[in-house]
Design a protein around this motif. Structure first.
Motif, mmCIF file in Angstrom:
data_model
loop_
_atom_site.group_PDB
_atom_site.id
_atom_site.type_symbol
_atom_site.label_atom_id
_atom_site.label_comp_id
_atom_site.label_asym_id
_atom_site.label_seq_id
_atom_site.Cartn_x
_atom_site.Cartn_y
_atom_site.Cartn_z
ATOM 1 N N CYS A 34 0.807 -1.226 0.000
ATOM 2 C CA CYS A 34 0.000 0.000 0.000
ATOM 3 C C CYS A 34 0.839 1.274 0.000
ATOM 4 O O CYS A 34 0.307 2.372 -0.072
ATOM 5 C CB CYS A 34 -0.946 0.013 1.199
ATOM 6 N N ASP A 35 2.170 1.140 0.125
ATOM 7 C CA ASP A 35 3.105 2.266 0.076
ATOM 8 C C ASP A 35 2.916 3.257 1.229
ATOM 9 O O ASP A 35 3.150 4.448 1.090
ATOM 10 C CB ASP A 35 2.997 2.981 -1.269
ATOM 11 N N THR A 36 2.450 2.771 2.389
ATOM 12 C CA THR A 36 2.377 3.601 3.585
ATOM 13 C C THR A 36 3.329 3.031 4.632
ATOM 14 O O THR A 36 3.782 1.897 4.516
ATOM 15 C CB THR A 36 0.947 3.641 4.182
ATOM 16 N N TYR A 37 3.620 3.835 5.642
ATOM 17 C CA TYR A 37 4.524 3.385 6.697
ATOM 18 C C TYR A 37 3.785 2.500 7.682
ATOM 19 O O TYR A 37 2.632 2.740 8.019
ATOM 20 C CB TYR A 37 5.150 4.582 7.406
ATOM 21 N N GLN A 38 4.470 1.475 8.142
ATOM 22 C CA GLN A 38 3.890 0.554 9.109
ATOM 23 C C GLN A 38 4.208 1.008 10.524
ATOM 24 O O GLN A 38 5.130 1.781 10.752
ATOM 25 C CB GLN A 38 4.423 -0.856 8.860
ATOM 26 N N THR A 39 3.430 0.500 11.468
ATOM 27 C CA THR A 39 3.554 0.858 12.876
ATOM 28 C C THR A 39 3.971 -0.365 13.675
ATOM 29 O O THR A 39 3.538 -1.479 13.387
ATOM 30 C CB THR A 39 2.181 1.351 13.402
ATOM 31 N N ILE A 40 4.799 -0.152 14.700
ATOM 32 C CA ILE A 40 5.185 -1.256 15.579
ATOM 33 C C ILE A 40 3.949 -1.693 16.368
ATOM 34 O O ILE A 40 3.309 -0.891 17.036
ATOM 35 C CB ILE A 40 6.299 -0.849 16.559
ATOM 36 N N VAL A 41 3.627 -2.979 16.262
ATOM 37 C CA VAL A 41 2.473 -3.516 16.989
ATOM 38 C C VAL A 41 2.866 -4.620 17.960
ATOM 39 O O VAL A 41 2.041 -5.087 18.736
ATOM 40 C CB VAL A 41 1.389 -4.041 16.017
ATOM 41 N N GLY A 42 4.129 -5.026 17.915
ATOM 42 C CA GLY A 42 4.556 -6.090 18.809
ATOM 43 C C GLY A 42 6.053 -6.081 19.047
ATOM 44 O O GLY A 42 6.823 -5.564 18.235
ATOM 45 N N TYR A 43 6.428 -6.626 20.183
ATOM 46 C CA TYR A 43 7.833 -6.712 20.568
ATOM 47 C C TYR A 43 7.997 -7.929 21.461
ATOM 48 O O TYR A 43 7.152 -8.207 22.310
ATOM 49 C CB TYR A 43 8.235 -5.448 21.326
ATOM 50 N N ARG A 44 9.083 -8.660 21.246
ATOM 51 C CA ARG A 44 9.397 -9.754 22.169
ATOM 52 C C ARG A 44 10.908 -9.935 22.239
ATOM 53 O O ARG A 44 11.623 -9.690 21.271
ATOM 54 C CB ARG A 44 8.695 -11.042 21.770
#
Length: 97
Positions: A34-44
């Protein structure tokens, strides 16, 4: 430059060990669909690396298809080191405990 190329370059560069870090919050991850920036949704945390998960925040992309996983060697991950050193985290712990 991708992370693998960066890691290989840094691993072989011994003259500036203070510069051998990756700060995930200073990076942008852009979706190829989609050519948009992604967001951090998880971390481990894993034994030898920290794993960050990014997803698009729109109705266009299916997260199961466009999800991005970024693995950063723990010894190079400045993001978690910086967060763990924040003074307000210590204050909250002492206020609660």
């Amino acid at each position: 430059m991708n992370l693998r190329a960066y890691y290989l370059r840094v691993a072989s560069d011994q003259d500036r060990p203070d510069k051998h870090v990756i700060d995930i919050f200073m990076m942008s991850v852009k979706c190829g669909n989609c050519d948009t920036y992604q967001t951090i949704v998880g971390y481990r945390k894993e034994a030898d690396k920290n794993v960050y998960t990014y997803e698009c925040e729109n109705e266009i992309c299916d997260p199961n298809v466009t999800r991005t996983i970024v693995e950063v060697p723990r010894q190079l991950d400045n993001s978690t080191r910086r967060a763990e050193e924040l003074p307000y985290l210590e204050r909250e712990e002492t206020a609660d405990g």
